[in-house]
Design a protein around this motif. Structure first.
Motif, PDB file in Angstrom:
ATOM      1  N   ASN A  70     -26.777  30.377  79.554  1.00 40.16           N
ATOM      2  CA  ASN A  70     -26.162  31.032  78.485  1.00 40.16           C
ATOM      3  C   ASN A  70     -26.139  32.208  78.944  1.00 40.16           C
ATOM      4  O   ASN A  70     -26.077  33.233  77.911  1.00 40.16           O
ATOM      5  CB  ASN A  70     -27.102  30.602  77.204  1.00 40.16           C
ATOM      6  N   VAL A  71     -25.755  32.594  79.945  1.00 44.84           N
ATOM      7  CA  VAL A  71     -25.428  34.161  80.239  1.00 44.84           C
ATOM      8  C   VAL A  71     -24.129  34.100  80.942  1.00 44.84           C
ATOM      9  O   VAL A  71     -23.864  33.410  82.013  1.00 44.84           O
ATOM     10  CB  VAL A  71     -26.548  34.488  81.483  1.00 44.84           C
ATOM     11  N   ASN A  72     -23.272  35.050  80.274  1.00 48.35           N
ATOM     12  CA  ASN A  72     -21.778  35.356  80.941  1.00 48.35           C
ATOM     13  C   ASN A  72     -22.147  36.627  81.816  1.00 48.35           C
ATOM     14  O   ASN A  72     -22.295  37.774  81.112  1.00 48.35           O
ATOM     15  CB  ASN A  72     -20.841  35.519  79.972  1.00 48.35           C
ATOM     16  N   CYS A  73     -21.878  36.356  83.255  1.00 49.03           N
ATOM     17  CA  CYS A  73     -21.810  37.593  84.195  1.00 49.03           C
ATOM     18  C   CYS A  73     -20.567  38.305  84.120  1.00 49.03           C
ATOM     19  O   CYS A  73     -19.544  37.629  84.627  1.00 49.03           O
ATOM     20  CB  CYS A  73     -22.306  37.522  85.492  1.00 49.03           C
ATOM     21  N   ILE A  74     -20.455  39.794  83.637  1.00 51.67           N
ATOM     22  CA  ILE A  74     -19.365  40.174  83.638  1.00 51.67           C
ATOM     23  C   ILE A  74     -19.122  41.397  84.840  1.00 51.67           C
ATOM     24  O   ILE A  74     -20.055  42.273  84.777  1.00 51.67           O
ATOM     25  CB  ILE A  74     -18.961  40.770  82.493  1.00 51.67           C
ATOM     26  N   HIS A  75     -18.174  41.357  85.709  1.00 49.87           N
ATOM     27  CA  HIS A  75     -18.164  42.154  86.849  1.00 49.87           C
ATOM     28  C   HIS A  75     -17.214  43.258  86.256  1.00 49.87           C
ATOM     29  O   HIS A  75     -15.982  43.527  86.599  1.00 49.87           O
ATOM     30  CB  HIS A  75     -17.538  41.656  87.934  1.00 49.87           C
ATOM     31  N   ASP A  76     -17.756  44.121  85.564  1.00 50.76           N
ATOM     32  CA  ASP A  76     -17.198  45.381  85.024  1.00 50.76           C
ATOM     33  C   ASP A  76     -18.339  46.511  84.396  1.00 50.76           C
ATOM     34  O   ASP A  76     -19.657  46.031  84.396  1.00 50.76           O
ATOM     35  CB  ASP A  76     -16.189  45.033  83.754  1.00 50.76           C
ATOM     36  N   SER A  77     -17.922  47.692  84.087  1.00 47.95           N
ATOM     37  CA  SER A  77     -18.729  48.759  83.726  1.00 47.95           C
ATOM     38  C   SER A  77     -19.203  48.435  82.194  1.00 47.95           C
ATOM     39  O   SER A  77     -18.401  47.947  81.454  1.00 47.95           O
ATOM     40  CB  SER A  77     -18.117  50.004  83.544  1.00 47.95           C
ATOM     41  N   HIS A  78     -20.752  48.689  81.952  1.00 47.01           N
ATOM     42  CA  HIS A  78     -20.928  48.357  80.518  1.00 47.01           C
ATOM     43  C   HIS A  78     -20.275  49.227  79.457  1.00 47.01           C
ATOM     44  O   HIS A  78     -20.169  48.717  78.273  1.00 47.01           O
ATOM     45  CB  HIS A  78     -22.441  48.606  80.494  1.00 47.01           C
ATOM     46  N   HIS A  79     -19.615  50.224  79.652  1.00 47.43           N
ATOM     47  CA  HIS A  79     -18.910  51.156  78.785  1.00 47.43           C
ATOM     48  C   HIS A  79     -17.759  50.246  78.286  1.00 47.43           C
ATOM     49  O   HIS A  79     -17.037  50.734  77.247  1.00 47.43           O
ATOM     50  CB  HIS A  79     -18.614  52.447  79.350  1.00 47.43           C
ATOM     51  N   LYS A  80     -17.166  49.310  79.029  1.00 48.28           N
ATOM     52  CA  LYS A  80     -16.300  48.512  78.643  1.00 48.28           C
ATOM     53  C   LYS A  80     -16.613  47.541  77.723  1.00 48.28           C
ATOM     54  O   LYS A  80     -15.702  46.218  77.620  1.00 48.28           O
ATOM     55  CB  LYS A  80     -15.158  48.122  79.905  1.00 48.28           C
ATOM     56  N   THR A 113     -23.140  55.572  80.589  1.00 48.78           N
ATOM     57  CA  THR A 113     -24.233  54.829  79.661  1.00 48.78           C
ATOM     58  C   THR A 113     -23.962  55.393  78.252  1.00 48.78           C
ATOM     59  O   THR A 113     -24.094  54.656  77.271  1.00 48.78           O
ATOM     60  CB  THR A 113     -25.700  55.436  80.335  1.00 48.78           C
ATOM     61  N   ILE A 114     -23.763  56.549  77.947  1.00 49.83           N
ATOM     62  CA  ILE A 114     -23.388  57.189  76.547  1.00 49.83           C
ATOM     63  C   ILE A 114     -22.236  56.743  76.019  1.00 49.83           C
ATOM     64  O   ILE A 114     -22.249  56.146  74.656  1.00 49.83           O
ATOM     65  CB  ILE A 114     -23.391  58.656  76.662  1.00 49.83           C
ATOM     66  N   GLN A 115     -21.061  56.457  76.747  1.00 46.80           N
ATOM     67  CA  GLN A 115     -20.055  55.759  76.249  1.00 46.80           C
ATOM     68  C   GLN A 115     -20.355  54.410  75.755  1.00 46.80           C
ATOM     69  O   GLN A 115     -19.975  54.041  74.754  1.00 46.80           O
ATOM     70  CB  GLN A 115     -19.077  55.648  77.343  1.00 46.80           C
ATOM     71  N   SER A 116     -21.182  53.592  76.746  1.00 47.69           N
ATOM     72  CA  SER A 116     -21.474  52.279  76.152  1.00 47.69           C
ATOM     73  C   SER A 116     -22.387  52.154  75.095  1.00 47.69           C
ATOM     74  O   SER A 116     -22.424  51.332  73.995  1.00 47.69           O
ATOM     75  CB  SER A 116     -21.984  51.498  77.348  1.00 47.69           C
TER      76      SER A 116
END
Length: 182
Positions: A70-80, A113-116
């Motif tokens: 139940n984990v979706n791994c997303i290859h992208d920045s956390h701010h997106k 980090t702040i954006q996310s």
């Protein structure tokens, strides 16, 4: 809750207190997948972000070995994060710094980090919680901790509770935890 645990153990204690089995959660810094696995065994779904392709591969192998589906791994920045999720979140966890065992020059960045944080704060369910583990022991980590704290101090106290768990008498700038509850 064990008050004198290390920062990461304390962060997981907070997750244990706040998580609900029906929650959708976020691992904002996937790394090896350990935090995602930890949350996935306690909630409905985890979306996990990392910009490092090696981290995604290692985490996916660790998830498979742990039998976690139940984990979706997303290859992208956390701010997106809003490009992938747009509904209430129970827990979001940031374990900032660099990929364990990886290149220490590839460090999380306070800008993203702040954006996310700005993106996910309004996504929190009532009493949803963000847990941030900060590592000020390096120049980049110290800078990130200062900027993240400055941002979190601006949150309206009528909407968010912000706490800081920081050892006072340890040398070498020890890791610490900040938790934000809506």
């Amino acid at each position: 809750m064990a008050i004198f645990d290390n920062a990461l153990s304390y962060a997981k204690d907070i997750v244990d207190q706040e998580i609900q089995s029906t929650d959708v959660c976020l691992d904002m810094t996937l790394g090896n997948g350990n935090d995602a696995i930890y949350m996935a065994t306690r909630c409905k779904q985890v979306f996990a972000f990392d910009i490092n392709p090696d981290a995604i591969k290692i985490a996916q192998a660790n998830l498979k070995d742990a039998g976690v589906v139940n984990v979706n791994c997303i290859h992208d920045s956390h701010h997106k994060v809003r490009n992938y999720i747009n509904y209430p979140i129970g827990i979001a966890m940031f374990n900032l710094g660099y990929f364990p065992g990886g290149d220490k020059s590839e460090h999380t960045d306070y800008h993203t980090t702040i954006q996310s944080l700005q993106e996910i704060l309004p996504m929190l369910r009532v009493q949803g919680t963000i847990v941030v583990v900060l590592y000020p022991g390096s120049v980049k980590g110290y800078e990130e901790s200062l900027y993240v704290e400055d941002f979190l101090r601006t949150l309206p106290q009528k909407e968010y509770d912000v706490i800081k768990y920081h050892p006072l008498n340890q040398i070498h700038f020890p890791p610490y935890v900040i938790a934000i509850r809506k």
